[in-house]
Design a protein around this motif. Sequence first.
Motif, PDB file in Angstrom:
ATOM      1  N   PHE A   1       0.832  -1.202   0.000  1.00 20.30           N
ATOM      2  CA  PHE A   1       0.000   0.000   0.000  1.00 20.30           C
ATOM      3  C   PHE A   1       0.864   1.248   0.000  1.00 20.30           C
ATOM      4  O   PHE A   1       2.032   1.234   0.383  1.00 20.30           O
ATOM      5  N   MET A   2       0.267   2.336  -0.463  1.00 18.87           N
ATOM      6  CA  MET A   2       0.837   3.675  -0.351  1.00 18.87           C
ATOM      7  C   MET A   2      -0.288   4.602   0.100  1.00 18.87           C
ATOM      8  O   MET A   2      -1.440   4.414  -0.295  1.00 18.87           O
ATOM      9  N   ILE A   3       0.057   5.579   0.906  1.00 20.50           N
ATOM     10  CA  ILE A   3      -0.935   6.568   1.327  1.00 20.50           C
ATOM     11  C   ILE A   3      -0.491   7.939   0.814  1.00 20.50           C
ATOM     12  O   ILE A   3       0.649   8.358   1.045  1.00 20.50           O
ATOM     13  N   VAL A   4      -1.380   8.602   0.093  1.00 16.02           N
ATOM     14  CA  VAL A   4      -1.112   9.951  -0.409  1.00 16.02           C
ATOM     15  C   VAL A   4      -2.003  10.908   0.372  1.00 16.02           C
ATOM     16  O   VAL A   4      -3.238  10.780   0.355  1.00 16.02           O
ATOM     17  N   TYR A   5      -1.368  11.844   1.052  1.00 16.20           N
ATOM     18  CA  TYR A   5      -2.126  12.772   1.887  1.00 16.20           C
ATOM     19  C   TYR A   5      -2.492  14.029   1.101  1.00 16.20           C
ATOM     20  O   TYR A   5      -1.727  14.481   0.241  1.00 16.20           O
ATOM     21  N   PRO A   6      -3.661  14.591   1.375  1.00 14.02           N
ATOM     22  CA  PRO A   6      -4.138  15.752   0.606  1.00 14.02           C
ATOM     23  C   PRO A   6      -3.310  17.000   0.888  1.00 14.02           C
ATOM     24  O   PRO A   6      -2.737  17.153   1.965  1.00 14.02           O
ATOM     25  N   LYS A   7      -3.267  17.886  -0.116  1.00 11.76           N
ATOM     26  CA  LYS A   7      -2.532  19.143   0.035  1.00 11.76           C
ATOM     27  C   LYS A   7      -3.371  20.199   0.747  1.00 11.76           C
ATOM     28  O   LYS A   7      -2.845  21.200   1.231  1.00 11.76           O
ATOM     29  N   THR A   8      -4.698  19.981   0.793  1.00 15.58           N
ATOM     30  CA  THR A   8      -5.589  20.919   1.476  1.00 15.58           C
ATOM     31  C   THR A   8      -6.266  20.227   2.651  1.00 15.58           C
ATOM     32  O   THR A   8      -6.396  18.997   2.681  1.00 15.58           O
ATOM     33  N   ALA A   9      -6.708  21.004   3.591  1.00 16.12           N
ATOM     34  CA  ALA A   9      -7.309  20.459   4.818  1.00 16.12           C
ATOM     35  C   ALA A   9      -8.590  19.681   4.530  1.00 16.12           C
ATOM     36  O   ALA A   9      -8.929  18.731   5.238  1.00 16.12           O
ATOM     37  N   ASN A  10      -9.300  20.065   3.489  1.00 23.56           N
ATOM     38  CA  ASN A  10     -10.575  19.415   3.170  1.00 23.56           C
ATOM     39  C   ASN A  10     -10.434  18.269   2.162  1.00 23.56           C
ATOM     40  O   ASN A  10     -11.429  17.656   1.774  1.00 23.56           O
ATOM     41  N   GLY A  11      -9.214  18.005   1.715  1.00 20.15           N
ATOM     42  CA  GLY A  11      -9.014  16.956   0.719  1.00 20.15           C
ATOM     43  C   GLY A  11      -9.090  15.562   1.313  1.00 20.15           C
ATOM     44  O   GLY A  11      -9.066  15.373   2.536  1.00 20.15           O
ATOM     45  N   LYS A  12      -9.188  14.579   0.424  1.00 18.79           N
ATOM     46  CA  LYS A  12      -9.268  13.185   0.853  1.00 18.79           C
ATOM     47  C   LYS A  12      -7.883  12.546   0.860  1.00 18.79           C
ATOM     48  O   LYS A  12      -7.033  12.831   0.016  1.00 18.79           O
ATOM     49  N   CYS A  13      -7.676  11.648   1.830  1.00 20.23           N
ATOM     50  CA  CYS A  13      -6.506  10.790   1.798  1.00 20.23           C
ATOM     51  C   CYS A  13      -6.740   9.701   0.755  1.00 20.23           C
ATOM     52  O   CYS A  13      -7.880   9.273   0.536  1.00 20.23           O
ATOM     53  N   GLU A  14      -5.661   9.274   0.108  1.00 21.78           N
ATOM     54  CA  GLU A  14      -5.783   8.233  -0.911  1.00 21.78           C
ATOM     55  C   GLU A  14      -4.975   7.011  -0.497  1.00 21.78           C
ATOM     56  O   GLU A  14      -3.780   7.102  -0.217  1.00 21.78           O
ATOM     57  N   LEU A  15      -5.641   5.874  -0.447  1.00 17.64           N
ATOM     58  CA  LEU A  15      -4.972   4.605  -0.188  1.00 17.64           C
ATOM     59  C   LEU A  15      -4.803   3.890  -1.520  1.00 17.64           C
ATOM     60  O   LEU A  15      -5.781   3.520  -2.166  1.00 17.64           O
ATOM     61  N   ILE A  16      -3.540   3.754  -1.948  1.00 18.38           N
ATOM     62  CA  ILE A  16      -3.236   3.067  -3.203  1.00 18.38           C
ATOM     63  C   ILE A  16      -2.803   1.651  -2.878  1.00 18.38           C
ATOM     64  O   ILE A  16      -1.877   1.443  -2.088  1.00 18.38           O
ATOM     65  N   LEU A  17      -3.464   0.690  -3.485  1.00 15.79           N
ATOM     66  CA  LEU A  17      -3.112  -0.715  -3.292  1.00 15.79           C
ATOM     67  C   LEU A  17      -2.394  -1.215  -4.531  1.00 15.79           C
ATOM     68  O   LEU A  17      -2.876  -1.026  -5.652  1.00 15.79           O
ATOM     69  N   THR A  18      -1.235  -1.821  -4.345  1.00 19.90           N
ATOM     70  CA  THR A  18      -0.378  -2.183  -5.463  1.00 19.90           C
ATOM     71  C   THR A  18       0.058  -3.642  -5.395  1.00 19.90           C
ATOM     72  O   THR A  18       0.285  -4.173  -4.305  1.00 19.90           O
ATOM     73  N   ALA A  19       0.178  -4.250  -6.553  1.00 16.35           N
ATOM     74  CA  ALA A  19       0.697  -5.614  -6.661  1.00 16.35           C
ATOM     75  C   ALA A  19       2.176  -5.588  -7.027  1.00 16.35           C
ATOM     76  O   ALA A  19       2.745  -6.618  -7.389  1.00 16.35           O
ATOM     77  N   ASN A  20       2.791  -4.410  -6.948  1.00 17.46           N
ATOM     78  CA  ASN A  20       4.211  -4.242  -7.292  1.00 17.46           C
ATOM     79  C   ASN A  20       4.522  -4.753  -8.692  1.00 17.46           C
ATOM     80  O   ASN A  20       5.575  -5.334  -8.950  1.00 17.46           O
ATOM     81  N   GLY A  21       3.563  -4.540  -9.614  1.00 18.59           N
ATOM     82  CA  GLY A  21       3.776  -4.912 -11.004  1.00 18.59           C
ATOM     83  C   GLY A  21       3.632  -6.390 -11.297  1.00 18.59           C
ATOM     84  O   GLY A  21       3.904  -6.824 -12.416  1.00 18.59           O
ATOM     85  N   ASN A  22       3.196  -7.186 -10.331  1.00 23.38           N
ATOM     86  CA  ASN A  22       3.055  -8.633 -10.531  1.00 23.38           C
ATOM     87  C   ASN A  22       1.630  -8.950 -11.008  1.00 23.38           C
ATOM     88  O   ASN A  22       0.684  -8.873 -10.225  1.00 23.38           O
ATOM     89  N   PRO A  23       1.460  -9.351 -12.275  1.00 17.71           N
ATOM     90  CA  PRO A  23       0.112  -9.569 -12.814  1.00 17.71           C
ATOM     91  C   PRO A  23      -0.634 -10.722 -12.157  1.00 17.71           C
ATOM     92  O   PRO A  23      -1.866 -10.794 -12.241  1.00 17.71           O
ATOM     93  N   GLU A  24       0.073 -11.615 -11.476  1.00 15.78           N
ATOM     94  CA  GLU A  24      -0.589 -12.740 -10.799  1.00 15.78           C
ATOM     95  C   GLU A  24      -1.514 -12.259  -9.690  1.00 15.78           C
ATOM     96  O   GLU A  24      -2.415 -12.989  -9.268  1.00 15.78           O
ATOM     97  N   TYR A  25      -1.266 -11.025  -9.215  1.00 19.82           N
ATOM     98  CA  TYR A  25      -2.068 -10.521  -8.094  1.00 19.82           C
ATOM     99  C   TYR A  25      -2.900  -9.297  -8.476  1.00 19.82           C
ATOM    100  O   TYR A  25      -3.451  -8.627  -7.610  1.00 19.82           O
ATOM    101  N   PHE A  26      -3.003  -9.029  -9.779  1.00 19.61           N
ATOM    102  CA  PHE A  26      -3.825  -7.898 -10.219  1.00 19.61           C
ATOM    103  C   PHE A  26      -5.285  -8.075  -9.814  1.00 19.61           C
ATOM    104  O   PHE A  26      -5.936  -7.133  -9.368  1.00 19.61           O
ATOM    105  N   ASN A  27      -5.812  -9.277  -9.989  1.00 18.40           N
ATOM    106  CA  ASN A  27      -7.226  -9.514  -9.658  1.00 18.40           C
ATOM    107  C   ASN A  27      -7.500  -9.313  -8.176  1.00 18.40           C
ATOM    108  O   ASN A  27      -8.565  -8.819  -7.787  1.00 18.40           O
ATOM    109  N   GLN A  28      -6.542  -9.701  -7.335  1.00 18.77           N
ATOM    110  CA  GLN A  28      -6.726  -9.505  -5.892  1.00 18.77           C
ATOM    111  C   GLN A  28      -6.798  -8.023  -5.549  1.00 18.77           C
ATOM    112  O   GLN A  28      -7.602  -7.612  -4.702  1.00 18.77           O
ATOM    113  N   VAL A  29      -5.972  -7.219  -6.222  1.00 14.53           N
ATOM    114  CA  VAL A  29      -6.011  -5.775  -5.995  1.00 14.53           C
ATOM    115  C   VAL A  29      -7.348  -5.201  -6.446  1.00 14.53           C
ATOM    116  O   VAL A  29      -7.984  -4.418  -5.724  1.00 14.53           O
ATOM    117  N   ILE A  30      -7.787  -5.595  -7.635  1.00 13.80           N
ATOM    118  CA  ILE A  30      -9.052  -5.097  -8.180  1.00 13.80           C
ATOM    119  C   ILE A  30     -10.225  -5.485  -7.296  1.00 13.80           C
ATOM    120  O   ILE A  30     -11.096  -4.655  -6.982  1.00 13.80           O
TER     121      ILE A  30
END
Length: 223
Positions: free
Chosen positions: A49-78
């Motif tokens: 996972f990666m977390i991207v924090y908003p630049k403004t106080a009212n923005g949303k945090c973003e949780l990015i889920l990644t398979a580190n480029g491994n296509p065997e786990y793309f479906n699990q991420v989706i």
Amino acid sequence: MRKINTFWNWFQDNNQTIKNLINETPKNQKHISFWINKNLGYYCKEIDFMIVYPKTANGKCELILTANGNPEYFNQVIDLVDNAPHLKNWKFTAFIQPTERIDEIINGLDEPYIFHEISLKASELTFLPVEYNELSHKLDIVVFLKSYNLYCDSKTLQQAIFIIMQDIVGEKSLCQNINFVQLAQIPENKEGLIQLYDFQLFLDNLNGVELNNYFLKMWKTVR
């Protein structure tokens, strides 16, 4: 489905703590990150996972889920993202997406990526396709660096280039379109070399026949 629900139930219960992670001490940040990884691992140990924090106080945090480029786990991420809860202060994203700073890169205003002793600017990287597999629709490419001779003995260099490419084209596109990446010192004859930030544009405008006939010929000019 049960494991997916278990993770999201845990995340909902702890989302405020995770949202405040950036304001915690390094010790507490490490502790919270450990438990995110731990609970994510109950679902699939190959997902990060990666977390991207908003630049403004009212923005949303973003949780990015990644398979580190491994296509065997793309479906699990989706599947995991498709079943994410609707939380007011959170956005959930499958895979690392292409950077939104592409204009900075094109204009050469991008900040360098720093990897231990290695410093690289995405705007200075070029590439050339050397082979196109018509069955897999994937490319073997050479990425050219001004400083390859300086960093060629570093074990970090290949990983650094992968991270930069993933940032430029996105995790999924990189996996779907690239088979092998070779690194080389940029040649004196730069004719035919393509800026790495134009990789997606290159894919959108050329088909397999043109790749094999034209760019293989261009590769001969810089060898």
